[in-house]
Design a protein around this motif. Structure first.
Motif, PDB file in Angstrom:
ATOM      1  N   UNK A   1      88.461  11.177  55.484  1.00 10.55           N
ATOM      2  CA  UNK A   1      87.121  10.584  55.559  1.00 10.55           C
ATOM      3  C   UNK A   1      86.124  11.412  54.773  1.00 10.55           C
ATOM      4  N   UNK A   2      86.250  12.738  54.832  1.00 11.84           N
ATOM      5  CA  UNK A   2      85.352  13.584  54.051  1.00 11.84           C
ATOM      6  C   UNK A   2      85.512  13.306  52.568  1.00 11.84           C
ATOM      7  N   UNK A   3      86.753  13.125  52.126  1.00 15.79           N
ATOM      8  CA  UNK A   3      86.976  12.807  50.721  1.00 15.79           C
ATOM      9  C   UNK A   3      86.361  11.467  50.370  1.00 15.79           C
ATOM     10  N   UNK A   4      86.540  10.466  51.242  1.00 22.42           N
ATOM     11  CA  UNK A   4      85.932   9.156  50.995  1.00 22.42           C
ATOM     12  C   UNK A   4      84.425   9.260  50.957  1.00 22.42           C
ATOM     13  N   UNK A   5      83.872  10.122  51.812  1.00 27.10           N
ATOM     14  CA  UNK A   5      82.419  10.312  51.835  1.00 27.10           C
ATOM     15  C   UNK A   5      81.906  10.812  50.498  1.00 27.10           C
ATOM     16  N   UNK A   6      82.653  11.735  49.876  1.00 25.63           N
ATOM     17  CA  UNK A   6      82.243  12.240  48.573  1.00 25.63           C
ATOM     18  C   UNK A   6      82.232  11.118  47.545  1.00 25.63           C
ATOM     19  N   UNK A   7      83.244  10.240  47.601  1.00 26.87           N
ATOM     20  CA  UNK A   7      83.290   9.124  46.662  1.00 26.87           C
ATOM     21  C   UNK A   7      82.112   8.195  46.892  1.00 26.87           C
ATOM     22  N   UNK A   8      81.851   7.865  48.183  1.00 24.30           N
ATOM     23  CA  UNK A   8      80.748   6.958  48.499  1.00 24.30           C
ATOM     24  C   UNK A   8      79.426   7.561  48.072  1.00 24.30           C
ATOM     25  N   UNK A   9      79.225   8.853  48.357  1.00 25.87           N
ATOM     26  CA  UNK A   9      77.968   9.495  47.988  1.00 25.87           C
ATOM     27  C   UNK A   9      77.754   9.431  46.489  1.00 25.87           C
ATOM     28  N   UNK A  10      78.830   9.631  45.729  1.00 23.29           N
ATOM     29  CA  UNK A  10      78.692   9.580  44.273  1.00 23.29           C
ATOM     30  C   UNK A  10      78.334   8.181  43.812  1.00 23.29           C
ATOM     31  N   UNK A  11      78.981   7.160  44.405  1.00 22.14           N
ATOM     32  CA  UNK A  11      78.700   5.784  44.008  1.00 22.14           C
ATOM     33  C   UNK A  11      77.291   5.375  44.389  1.00 22.14           C
ATOM     34  N   UNK A  12      76.894   5.678  45.649  1.00 24.49           N
ATOM     35  CA  UNK A  12      75.559   5.306  46.082  1.00 24.49           C
ATOM     36  C   UNK A  12      74.513   6.051  45.269  1.00 24.49           C
ATOM     37  N   UNK A  13      74.817   7.294  44.927  1.00 28.15           N
ATOM     38  CA  UNK A  13      73.872   8.056  44.106  1.00 28.15           C
ATOM     39  C   UNK A  13      73.622   7.394  42.774  1.00 28.15           C
ATOM     40  N   UNK A  14      74.661   6.851  42.148  1.00 28.33           N
ATOM     41  CA  UNK A  14      74.456   6.196  40.862  1.00 28.33           C
ATOM     42  C   UNK A  14      73.683   4.905  41.019  1.00 28.33           C
ATOM     43  N   UNK A  15      73.701   4.330  42.216  1.00 32.82           N
ATOM     44  CA  UNK A  15      72.999   3.063  42.410  1.00 32.82           C
ATOM     45  C   UNK A  15      71.509   3.267  42.652  1.00 32.82           C
ATOM     46  N   UNK A  16      71.119   4.392  43.225  1.00 31.77           N
ATOM     47  CA  UNK A  16      69.745   4.545  43.657  1.00 31.77           C
ATOM     48  C   UNK A  16      69.013   5.716  43.027  1.00 31.77           C
ATOM     49  N   UNK A  17      69.696   6.596  42.349  1.00 32.12           N
ATOM     50  CA  UNK A  17      69.057   7.793  41.857  1.00 32.12           C
ATOM     51  C   UNK A  17      69.133   7.887  40.350  1.00 32.12           C
ATOM     52  N   UNK A  18      68.143   8.579  39.824  1.00 33.80           N
ATOM     53  CA  UNK A  18      68.204   8.887  38.410  1.00 33.80           C
ATOM     54  C   UNK A  18      69.211  10.001  38.193  1.00 33.80           C
ATOM     55  N   UNK A  19      69.688  10.207  36.947  1.00 35.78           N
ATOM     56  CA  UNK A  19      70.708  11.237  36.714  1.00 35.78           C
ATOM     57  C   UNK A  19      70.242  12.640  37.073  1.00 35.78           C
ATOM     58  N   UNK A  20      68.917  12.846  37.185  1.00 33.66           N
ATOM     59  CA  UNK A  20      68.418  14.204  37.431  1.00 33.66           C
ATOM     60  C   UNK A  20      68.458  14.576  38.898  1.00 33.66           C
ATOM     61  N   UNK A  21      68.720  13.609  39.803  1.00 32.45           N
ATOM     62  CA  UNK A  21      68.687  13.896  41.224  1.00 32.45           C
ATOM     63  C   UNK A  21      70.091  13.926  41.788  1.00 32.45           C
ATOM     64  N   UNK A  22      70.224  14.587  42.945  1.00 33.71           N
ATOM     65  CA  UNK A  22      71.561  14.729  43.503  1.00 33.71           C
ATOM     66  C   UNK A  22      71.620  14.410  44.984  1.00 33.71           C
ATOM     67  N   UNK A  23      70.573  13.809  45.550  1.00 31.67           N
ATOM     68  CA  UNK A  23      70.601  13.486  46.978  1.00 31.67           C
ATOM     69  C   UNK A  23      69.733  12.269  47.233  1.00 31.67           C
ATOM     70  N   UNK A  24      70.178  11.403  48.140  1.00 33.29           N
ATOM     71  CA  UNK A  24      69.403  10.216  48.507  1.00 33.29           C
ATOM     72  C   UNK A  24      69.200  10.198  50.012  1.00 33.29           C
ATOM     73  N   UNK A  25      67.969   9.909  50.434  1.00 36.90           N
ATOM     74  CA  UNK A  25      67.656   9.770  51.849  1.00 36.90           C
ATOM     75  C   UNK A  25      67.575   8.299  52.205  1.00 36.90           C
ATOM     76  N   UNK A  26      67.837   7.985  53.474  1.00 34.22           N
ATOM     77  CA  UNK A  26      67.648   6.632  53.960  1.00 34.22           C
ATOM     78  C   UNK A  26      66.303   6.495  54.633  1.00 34.22           C
ATOM     79  N   UNK A  27      65.847   5.263  54.792  1.00 36.20           N
ATOM     80  CA  UNK A  27      64.536   5.035  55.387  1.00 36.20           C
ATOM     81  C   UNK A  27      64.491   5.496  56.839  1.00 36.20           C
ATOM     82  N   UNK A  28      65.657   5.515  57.510  1.00 34.97           N
ATOM     83  CA  UNK A  28      65.664   5.963  58.893  1.00 34.97           C
ATOM     84  C   UNK A  28      65.430   7.461  59.022  1.00 34.97           C
ATOM     85  N   UNK A  29      65.396   8.186  57.913  1.00 33.34           N
ATOM     86  CA  UNK A  29      65.162   9.631  57.951  1.00 33.34           C
ATOM     87  C   UNK A  29      63.683   9.988  57.872  1.00 33.34           C
TER      88      UNK A  29
END
Length: 469
Positions: A60-88
Protein backbone atom coordinates in the motif's frame (compact mmCIF):
# COMPACT_ATOMS: atom_id res chain seq x y z
CA UNK A 1 -12.18 -12.52 -1.79
CA UNK A 2 -9.46 -12.66 -4.44
CA UNK A 3 -6.13 -10.93 -4.14
CA UNK A 4 -7.23 -8.53 -6.85
CA UNK A 5 -10.41 -7.65 -4.92
CA UNK A 6 -8.36 -7.13 -1.79
CA UNK A 7 -6.00 -4.80 -3.65
CA UNK A 8 -8.88 -2.74 -5.01
CA UNK A 9 -10.51 -2.45 -1.60
CA UNK A 10 -7.26 -1.23 -0.05
CA UNK A 11 -6.84 1.23 -2.87
CA UNK A 12 -10.39 2.52 -2.41
CA UNK A 13 -9.79 2.99 1.30
CA UNK A 14 -6.55 4.82 0.61
CA UNK A 15 -8.16 7.09 -1.97
CA UNK A 16 -11.14 7.76 0.30
CA UNK A 17 -8.93 8.74 3.22
CA UNK A 18 -6.63 11.06 1.36
CA UNK A 19 -8.62 12.31 -1.62
CA UNK A 20 -12.23 11.98 -0.57
CA UNK A 21 -13.14 15.39 -1.93
CA UNK A 22 -12.08 14.36 -5.44
CA UNK A 23 -13.76 10.98 -5.85
CA UNK A 24 -17.47 11.80 -5.94
CA UNK A 25 -17.11 14.47 -8.56
CA UNK A 26 -14.32 13.28 -10.86
CA UNK A 27 -14.78 9.59 -11.43
CA UNK A 28 -12.93 9.65 -14.74
CA UNK A 29 -9.87 10.96 -12.97
CA UNK A 30 -10.05 8.22 -10.34
CA UNK A 31 -10.43 5.61 -13.08
CA UNK A 32 -7.24 6.88 -14.71
CA UNK A 33 -5.42 6.60 -11.37
CA UNK A 34 -6.76 3.07 -10.76
CA UNK A 35 -5.75 2.10 -14.28
CA UNK A 36 -2.23 3.36 -13.79
CA UNK A 37 -1.91 1.65 -10.40
CA UNK A 38 -3.24 -1.60 -11.89
CA UNK A 39 -0.66 -1.35 -14.66
CA UNK A 40 2.06 -0.68 -12.12
CA UNK A 41 0.86 -3.64 -10.06
CA UNK A 42 0.88 -6.07 -12.99
CA UNK A 43 3.91 -4.84 -14.89
CA UNK A 44 6.20 -3.40 -12.27
CA UNK A 45 5.75 -5.76 -9.31
CA UNK A 46 8.58 -8.13 -10.21
CA UNK A 47 9.86 -10.88 -7.95
CA UNK A 48 12.53 -8.52 -6.67
CA UNK A 49 9.92 -5.86 -5.88
CA UNK A 50 7.69 -8.35 -4.09
CA UNK A 51 10.64 -9.43 -2.04
CA UNK A 52 11.19 -5.84 -1.00
CA UNK A 53 7.55 -5.37 0.11
CA UNK A 54 6.65 -8.54 1.95
CA UNK A 55 3.64 -7.10 3.85
CA UNK A 56 0.49 -5.43 2.58
CA UNK A 57 1.56 -2.29 4.44
CA UNK A 58 4.56 -2.08 2.17
CA UNK A 59 2.48 -2.72 -0.96
CA UNK A 60 0.00 0.00 0.00
CA UNK A 61 2.87 2.38 0.74
CA UNK A 62 4.25 1.71 -2.72
CA UNK A 63 0.83 2.31 -4.27
CA UNK A 64 0.58 5.53 -2.28
CA UNK A 65 3.79 6.79 -3.86
CA UNK A 66 2.38 6.06 -7.32
CA UNK A 67 -0.93 7.78 -6.50
CA UNK A 68 0.83 10.80 -5.00
CA UNK A 69 2.92 11.17 -8.13
CA UNK A 70 -0.12 10.91 -10.41
CA UNK A 71 -2.26 13.28 -8.36
CA UNK A 72 0.65 15.69 -8.16
CA UNK A 73 0.85 15.89 -11.93
CA UNK A 74 -2.87 16.58 -12.08
CA UNK A 75 -2.99 19.46 -9.62
CA UNK A 76 0.47 20.90 -9.20
CA UNK A 77 2.92 22.79 -11.26
CA UNK A 78 6.30 21.09 -11.86
CA UNK A 79 7.91 23.32 -9.22
CA UNK A 80 5.81 21.96 -6.34
CA UNK A 81 6.01 18.64 -4.58
CA UNK A 82 3.01 18.46 -2.23
CA UNK A 83 -0.75 18.89 -2.52
CA UNK A 84 -3.19 19.57 0.31
CA UNK A 85 -6.88 18.71 0.34
CA UNK A 86 -9.62 21.14 1.24
CA UNK A 87 -10.35 19.14 4.39
CA UNK A 88 -6.93 20.21 5.71
CA UNK A 89 -7.90 23.90 5.96
CA UNK A 90 -8.71 23.92 9.73
CA UNK A 91 -5.45 22.16 10.55
CA UNK A 92 -3.49 24.45 8.23
CA UNK A 93 -5.00 27.53 9.91
CA UNK A 94 -3.45 26.29 13.15
CA UNK A 95 -0.01 26.44 11.54
CA UNK A 96 -0.02 29.95 10.02
CA UNK A 97 1.78 32.73 11.88
CA UNK A 98 -0.04 35.67 10.29
CA UNK A 99 -3.03 36.14 8.04
CA UNK A 100 -4.58 39.05 6.18
CA UNK A 101 -8.15 38.90 4.90
CA UNK A 102 -9.79 41.78 3.06
CA UNK A 103 -13.11 41.84 1.29
CA UNK A 104 -16.57 43.34 1.05
CA UNK A 105 -19.86 42.87 2.85
CA UNK A 106 -22.96 43.74 0.83
CA UNK A 107 -25.71 45.32 2.93
CA UNK A 108 -29.23 45.31 1.47
CA UNK A 109 -32.14 47.54 2.41
CA UNK A 110 -34.94 45.18 3.44
CA UNK A 111 -37.52 47.92 2.97
CA UNK A 112 -36.33 48.50 -0.60
CA UNK A 113 -34.86 45.20 -1.80
CA UNK A 114 -34.53 46.46 -5.37
CA UNK A 115 -32.00 49.08 -4.32
CA UNK A 116 -28.35 48.17 -4.97
CA UNK A 117 -26.52 47.04 -1.84
CA UNK A 118 -24.14 49.21 0.14
CA UNK A 119 -20.61 47.83 -0.23
CA UNK A 120 -18.79 47.89 3.09
CA UNK A 121 -15.07 47.04 3.08
CA UNK A 122 -13.92 44.56 5.72
CA UNK A 123 -10.49 43.68 7.02
CA UNK A 124 -9.00 41.15 9.41
CA UNK A 125 -5.33 41.05 10.35
CA UNK A 126 -4.03 38.42 12.77
CA UNK A 127 -0.50 37.92 14.05
CA UNK A 128 0.20 35.05 16.38
CA UNK A 129 0.44 34.69 19.27
CA UNK A 130 -1.38 37.75 20.58
CA UNK A 131 -2.35 40.43 18.01
CA UNK A 132 -5.31 41.18 15.77
CA UNK A 133 -7.16 44.02 14.10
CA UNK A 134 -10.53 43.69 12.44
CA UNK A 135 -13.56 45.53 11.13
CA UNK A 136 -16.79 45.11 13.08
CA UNK A 137 -19.87 45.88 10.98
CA UNK A 138 -23.16 46.55 12.74
CA UNK A 139 -26.34 46.75 10.66
CA UNK A 140 -29.73 47.93 11.87
CA UNK A 141 -32.99 49.01 10.30
CA UNK A 142 -36.13 50.40 11.84
CA UNK A 143 -38.85 52.12 9.86
CA UNK A 144 -36.34 54.11 7.84
CA UNK A 145 -33.33 53.31 5.68
CA UNK A 146 -30.76 50.72 6.66
CA UNK A 147 -28.13 51.98 9.13
CA UNK A 148 -24.54 50.76 8.93
CA UNK A 149 -21.87 51.30 11.55
CA UNK A 150 -18.33 50.30 10.73
CA UNK A 151 -16.42 49.90 13.98
CA UNK A 152 -12.93 48.57 14.72
CA UNK A 153 -11.41 46.18 17.25
CA UNK A 154 -7.71 46.02 18.15
CA UNK A 155 -5.57 43.71 20.28
CA UNK A 156 -1.88 44.55 20.62
CA UNK A 157 -0.97 41.77 23.05
CA UNK A 158 -1.55 43.86 26.16
CA UNK A 159 -4.58 46.01 25.44
CA UNK A 160 -7.83 45.38 23.64
CA UNK A 161 -9.60 48.42 22.20
CA UNK A 162 -13.03 48.72 20.67
CA UNK A 163 -13.63 51.83 18.59
CA UNK A 164 -17.11 53.18 17.81
CA UNK A 165 -16.08 55.15 14.77
CA UNK A 166 -19.30 57.05 14.08
CA UNK A 167 -19.70 58.06 17.74
CA UNK A 168 -15.99 58.94 18.02
CA UNK A 169 -15.69 56.81 21.14
CA UNK A 170 -13.33 54.04 22.20
CA UNK A 171 -12.86 51.71 25.14
CA UNK A 172 -9.59 50.04 26.14
CA UNK A 173 -8.96 47.25 28.64
CA UNK A 174 -5.84 45.35 29.63
CA UNK A 175 -5.55 41.72 28.58
CA UNK A 176 -3.37 39.06 30.18
CA UNK A 177 -0.98 37.09 27.96
CA UNK A 178 -3.09 33.93 28.27
CA UNK A 179 -6.28 35.83 27.51
CA UNK A 180 -4.64 37.32 24.43
CA UNK A 181 -3.57 33.83 23.32
CA UNK A 182 -7.09 32.42 23.74
CA UNK A 183 -8.66 35.37 21.93
CA UNK A 184 -6.31 34.94 18.97
CA UNK A 185 -6.86 31.19 18.67
CA UNK A 186 -10.61 31.61 19.04
CA UNK A 187 -10.48 34.26 16.31
CA UNK A 188 -8.43 32.14 13.90
CA UNK A 189 -9.69 28.63 14.59
CA UNK A 190 -13.36 29.34 15.18
CA UNK A 191 -14.43 32.70 13.84
CA UNK A 192 -12.02 32.72 10.94
CA UNK A 193 -12.66 29.09 10.00
CA UNK A 194 -16.42 29.62 10.06
CA UNK A 195 -16.02 32.86 8.09
CA UNK A 196 -14.01 31.22 5.32
CA UNK A 197 -15.61 27.79 5.25
CA UNK A 198 -19.18 26.66 4.69
CA UNK A 199 -21.12 25.30 7.70
CA UNK A 200 -20.02 21.89 9.02
CA UNK A 201 -23.28 20.30 7.86
CA UNK A 202 -22.46 21.11 4.23
CA UNK A 203 -20.05 19.46 1.84
CA UNK A 204 -17.99 20.77 -1.04
CA UNK A 205 -17.91 19.62 -4.61
CA UNK A 206 -15.21 20.60 -7.05
CA UNK A 207 -16.40 22.74 -9.98
CA UNK A 208 -13.29 23.45 -12.00
CA UNK A 209 -9.63 24.39 -11.98
CA UNK A 210 -8.64 27.95 -12.84
CA UNK A 211 -5.97 30.59 -12.29
CA UNK A 212 -6.60 33.28 -9.71
CA UNK A 213 -4.04 35.86 -8.56
CA UNK A 214 -1.34 33.99 -10.44
CA UNK A 215 -2.05 30.63 -8.79
CA UNK A 216 -3.67 27.49 -10.12
CA UNK A 217 -6.68 26.87 -7.89
CA UNK A 218 -9.30 24.20 -7.41
CA UNK A 219 -12.68 25.92 -7.24
CA UNK A 220 -15.18 24.29 -4.85
CA UNK A 221 -18.82 25.00 -4.16
CA UNK A 222 -21.03 24.24 -1.19
CA UNK A 223 -24.81 24.63 -1.13
CA UNK A 224 -27.05 24.44 1.93
CA UNK A 225 -30.61 24.12 0.67
CA UNK A 226 -33.76 25.14 2.51
CA UNK A 227 -36.57 23.25 0.77
CA UNK A 228 -39.25 25.05 2.78
CA UNK A 229 -38.78 28.34 0.91
CA UNK A 230 -36.52 27.33 -2.00
CA UNK A 231 -33.62 29.39 -0.69
CA UNK A 232 -30.00 28.28 -0.46
CA UNK A 233 -26.72 29.50 0.98
CA UNK A 234 -23.97 29.13 -1.61
CA UNK A 235 -20.28 29.27 -0.79
CA UNK A 236 -17.60 29.24 -3.51
CA UNK A 237 -13.98 28.78 -2.53
CA UNK A 238 -10.79 29.15 -4.57
CA UNK A 239 -8.37 26.68 -2.99
CA UNK A 240 -4.61 26.68 -3.51
CA UNK A 241 -3.48 23.04 -3.07
CA UNK A 242 0.16 24.08 -2.69
CA UNK A 243 -0.54 26.17 0.44
CA UNK A 244 -3.51 24.18 1.72
CA UNK A 245 -5.57 27.37 2.18
CA UNK A 246 -8.22 29.33 0.30
CA UNK A 247 -7.20 32.52 -1.50
CA UNK A 248 -10.70 33.74 -2.36
CA UNK A 249 -14.17 33.03 -0.95
CA UNK A 250 -17.62 34.27 -1.95
CA UNK A 251 -20.96 33.80 -0.20
CA UNK A 252 -24.22 34.10 -2.12
CA UNK A 253 -27.86 33.56 -1.25
CA UNK A 254 -30.48 32.20 -3.60
CA UNK A 255 -33.71 34.06 -2.97
CA UNK A 256 -37.23 32.59 -3.02
CA UNK A 257 -37.73 33.88 -6.55
CA UNK A 258 -34.62 32.01 -7.75
CA UNK A 259 -32.39 35.07 -8.07
CA UNK A 260 -28.96 34.97 -6.47
CA UNK A 261 -27.39 37.87 -4.61
CA UNK A 262 -23.90 38.30 -3.21
CA UNK A 263 -23.78 38.57 0.59
CA UNK A 264 -20.04 38.92 1.15
CA UNK A 265 -16.72 38.06 -0.42
CA UNK A 266 -13.07 37.92 0.53
CA UNK A 267 -10.88 38.53 -2.49
CA UNK A 268 -7.56 39.00 -0.69
CA UNK A 269 -6.35 36.22 1.61
CA UNK A 270 -2.62 36.11 2.41
CA UNK A 271 -0.81 34.04 5.03
CA UNK A 272 2.57 34.31 6.73
CA UNK A 273 3.10 37.86 5.51
CA UNK A 274 5.17 40.33 7.60
CA UNK A 275 2.93 42.56 9.76
CA UNK A 276 4.39 45.37 11.82
CA UNK A 277 3.28 45.51 15.47
CA UNK A 278 2.16 49.12 15.00
CA UNK A 279 -0.77 47.88 12.89
CA UNK A 280 -2.40 46.44 16.00
CA UNK A 281 -2.06 49.42 18.35
CA UNK A 282 -4.72 52.12 18.48
CA UNK A 283 -3.88 55.82 18.75
CA UNK A 284 -7.14 57.78 19.12
CA UNK A 285 -7.60 61.03 17.22
CA UNK A 286 -7.78 64.17 19.34
CA UNK A 287 -11.57 64.45 18.99
CA UNK A 288 -12.28 60.86 20.13
CA UNK A 289 -13.28 60.33 23.76
CA UNK A 290 -12.48 57.37 25.98
CA UNK A 291 -15.42 55.55 27.55
CA UNK A 292 -13.20 54.30 30.35
CA UNK A 293 -10.50 56.78 31.35
CA UNK A 294 -7.32 54.98 32.50
CA UNK A 295 -6.83 54.67 36.25
CA UNK A 296 -3.54 54.96 38.06
CA UNK A 297 -3.35 51.17 38.51
CA UNK A 298 -3.81 50.52 34.82
CA UNK A 299 -0.94 52.83 33.98
CA UNK A 300 1.53 50.78 36.04
CA UNK A 301 3.92 48.70 33.90
CA UNK A 302 3.33 44.98 34.02
CA UNK A 303 -0.18 45.19 35.46
CA UNK A 304 -1.64 43.25 32.54
CA UNK A 305 0.51 40.23 33.43
CA UNK A 306 -1.19 40.04 36.86
CA UNK A 307 -4.75 39.93 35.56
CA UNK A 308 -6.58 36.59 35.80
CA UNK A 309 -8.24 34.93 32.86
CA UNK A 310 -11.42 36.59 31.69
CA UNK A 311 -14.10 34.26 33.01
CA UNK A 312 -16.96 35.93 31.12
CA UNK A 313 -19.00 33.57 28.96
CA UNK A 314 -17.93 33.34 25.35
CA UNK A 315 -21.58 32.80 24.38
CA UNK A 316 -25.01 32.26 25.93
CA UNK A 317 -28.48 31.22 24.82
CA UNK A 318 -31.25 32.47 27.11
CA UNK A 319 -35.04 32.44 27.21
CA UNK A 320 -37.97 31.73 29.53
CA UNK A 321 -35.79 31.32 32.61
CA UNK A 322 -33.63 28.76 30.79
CA UNK A 323 -29.99 29.49 30.06
CA UNK A 324 -26.91 27.73 28.72
CA UNK A 325 -23.47 29.35 28.44
CA UNK A 326 -20.05 28.20 27.32
CA UNK A 327 -16.63 29.55 28.12
CA UNK A 328 -14.41 27.54 25.77
CA UNK A 329 -13.76 24.01 24.56
CA UNK A 330 -10.22 22.65 24.32
CA UNK A 331 -9.01 19.72 22.22
CA UNK A 332 -7.39 17.23 24.60
CA UNK A 333 -6.70 14.42 22.14
CA UNK A 334 -7.78 13.25 18.70
CA UNK A 335 -11.07 11.96 20.09
CA UNK A 336 -11.67 14.09 23.18
CA UNK A 337 -12.30 17.67 24.24
CA UNK A 338 -12.78 19.52 27.50
CA UNK A 339 -15.85 21.80 27.59
CA UNK A 340 -16.30 24.47 30.27
CA UNK A 341 -19.96 25.45 30.53
CA UNK A 342 -22.85 26.27 32.83
CA UNK A 343 -26.62 26.18 32.70
CA UNK A 344 -29.76 27.22 34.53
CA UNK A 345 -30.74 25.03 37.45
CA UNK A 346 -32.60 21.85 36.42
CA UNK A 347 -35.81 20.75 38.07
CA UNK A 348 -35.47 18.70 41.22
CA UNK A 349 -36.50 15.07 41.30
CA UNK A 350 -38.84 13.71 43.97
CA UNK A 351 -35.86 12.90 46.20
CA UNK A 352 -34.52 16.44 45.82
CA UNK A 353 -31.65 15.48 43.49
CA UNK A 354 -30.97 17.37 40.28
CA UNK A 355 -29.62 15.99 37.03
CA UNK A 356 -27.48 18.69 35.44
CA UNK A 357 -27.52 16.80 32.15
CA UNK A 358 -31.32 16.64 32.00
CA UNK A 359 -32.88 18.06 28.82
CA UNK A 360 -29.34 18.50 27.45
CA UNK A 361 -28.32 16.97 24.12
CA UNK A 362 -24.66 16.86 23.11
CA UNK A 363 -23.70 16.39 19.45
CA UNK A 364 -20.60 16.37 17.31
CA UNK A 365 -20.65 18.10 13.91
CA UNK A 366 -24.25 19.28 14.09
CA UNK A 367 -26.56 17.70 11.49
CA UNK A 368 -24.06 15.02 10.49
CA UNK A 369 -24.92 11.43 11.25
CA UNK A 370 -22.56 10.77 14.13
CA UNK A 371 -22.93 8.60 17.19
CA UNK A 372 -23.67 10.50 20.38
CA UNK A 373 -20.39 11.28 22.18
CA UNK A 374 -19.50 10.01 25.62
CA UNK A 375 -19.70 12.42 28.57
CA UNK A 376 -18.07 12.35 31.98
CA UNK A 377 -17.64 14.99 34.66
CA UNK A 378 -14.24 16.40 35.45
CA UNK A 379 -15.93 18.82 37.83
CA UNK A 380 -19.64 19.34 38.38
CA UNK A 381 -20.23 22.67 40.14
CA UNK A 382 -23.85 22.01 41.21
CA UNK A 383 -24.54 25.70 40.63
CA UNK A 384 -25.97 27.76 37.74
CA UNK A 385 -23.42 30.47 38.48
CA UNK A 386 -20.26 28.36 38.39
CA UNK A 387 -18.53 26.59 35.54
CA UNK A 388 -18.82 22.84 34.91
CA UNK A 389 -15.91 20.91 33.39
CA UNK A 390 -17.07 18.13 31.05
CA UNK A 391 -14.97 15.64 29.14
CA UNK A 392 -16.51 14.82 25.76
CA UNK A 393 -15.19 11.97 23.60
CA UNK A 394 -16.18 10.85 20.12
CA UNK A 395 -17.16 7.20 20.05
CA UNK A 396 -17.11 6.81 16.26
CA UNK A 397 -13.63 8.07 15.37
CA UNK A 398 -11.77 11.33 15.71
CA UNK A 399 -13.37 14.63 16.62
CA UNK A 400 -12.70 15.68 13.06
CA UNK A 401 -11.90 19.05 11.60
CA UNK A 402 -12.70 21.65 12.52
CA UNK A 403 -14.30 19.70 15.39
CA UNK A 404 -17.56 21.38 16.38
CA UNK A 405 -19.41 20.40 19.55
CA UNK A 406 -23.03 21.40 20.11
CA UNK A 407 -24.85 21.68 23.45
CA UNK A 408 -28.63 21.91 23.03
CA UNK A 409 -30.69 22.64 26.15
CA UNK A 410 -34.46 22.37 26.09
CA UNK A 411 -36.80 24.05 28.53
CA UNK A 412 -40.44 25.14 28.69
CA UNK A 413 -41.06 27.02 25.42
CA UNK A 414 -37.31 27.27 24.85
CA UNK A 415 -34.53 25.52 22.99
CA UNK A 416 -31.06 27.02 23.32
CA UNK A 417 -28.15 25.82 21.21
CA UNK A 418 -24.51 26.67 21.77
CA UNK A 419 -21.97 25.52 19.20
CA UNK A 420 -18.27 25.65 19.95
CA UNK A 421 -15.01 24.58 18.39
CA UNK A 422 -12.57 22.38 20.28
CA UNK A 423 -9.64 24.78 20.11
CA UNK A 424 -6.15 23.48 19.42
CA UNK A 425 -3.19 24.63 21.52
CA UNK A 426 0.33 23.40 21.98
CA UNK A 427 0.75 21.18 25.03
CA UNK A 428 2.79 23.89 26.79
CA UNK A 429 0.13 26.57 26.23
CA UNK A 430 -2.73 24.23 27.10
CA UNK A 431 -1.05 23.34 30.41
CA UNK A 432 -0.87 27.04 31.28
CA UNK A 433 -4.50 27.63 30.35
CA UNK A 434 -5.72 24.64 32.36
CA UNK A 435 -3.75 25.72 35.40
CA UNK A 436 -5.04 29.30 35.24
CA UNK A 437 -8.63 28.23 34.57
CA UNK A 438 -8.50 25.72 37.41
CA UNK A 439 -7.22 28.38 39.80
CA UNK A 440 -9.99 30.76 38.75
CA UNK A 441 -12.87 28.26 38.62
CA UNK A 442 -12.24 25.21 40.77
CA UNK A 443 -12.13 24.66 44.53
CA UNK A 444 -8.95 23.47 46.18
CA UNK A 445 -10.25 19.89 46.50
CA UNK A 446 -11.25 19.57 42.83
CA UNK A 447 -10.09 16.46 40.94
CA UNK A 448 -6.79 16.67 39.03
CA UNK A 449 -7.13 18.72 35.87
CA UNK A 450 -3.64 18.70 34.40
CA UNK A 451 -3.30 17.83 30.74
CA UNK A 452 -1.80 14.46 31.70
CA UNK A 453 -4.74 13.66 34.00
CA UNK A 454 -7.30 14.75 31.41
CA UNK A 455 -5.71 12.67 28.68
CA UNK A 456 -5.68 9.63 30.95
CA UNK A 457 -9.36 10.17 31.75
CA UNK A 458 -10.11 10.63 28.03
CA UNK A 459 -8.32 7.39 27.22
CA UNK A 460 -10.43 5.52 29.79
CA UNK A 461 -13.58 7.16 28.47
CA UNK A 462 -12.89 6.09 24.89
CA UNK A 463 -11.96 2.56 25.96
CA UNK A 464 -15.17 2.29 28.00
CA UNK A 465 -17.21 3.41 25.02
CA UNK A 466 -15.47 0.85 22.79
CA UNK A 467 -15.92 -2.03 25.27
CA UNK A 468 -18.56 -4.60 24.28
CA UNK A 469 -21.79 -4.38 26.22
Amino acid sequence: MTGQDHDDRLLDELLHEHYATLRPFNTKQRDRVVSRVTEARSEGMTARTIGRYRTWTGVVAAACLIIAALVGTMFLSPATDHAYGIDAVPERLFEVQSIVIRGTQYVFDDANPKLPPVEVPTELLVKRPDKFRNTVIMVGQGNGPVEIRQNMSYLDGQRQTFVRTAEKEYQTSFVSPLDALIKIENRIQQQLASDLLAPPRSSYKMLRTENYAGRLCNVYESRVEDPDDNTAAISTLWFDPTSGLPIRVTFDERQEDGTVRREREYDEIAVNVPLDDSLFSYSPPADFRSLEPPTEDKDEPGTQALLPLDMAANGCATGYNTRICVWHAFRISKQSALVLWRRSEPESAEDGSRDWLSRLEIKLDEEKQRTAPAHSWVYQSDSPDKWNWSLISATDGALGDPGFITFKLRGPRFEGTMGMLALRFSDADLEKILAAAGEAMLPADAPPHTLEALRAAAHEQVNAADAPR
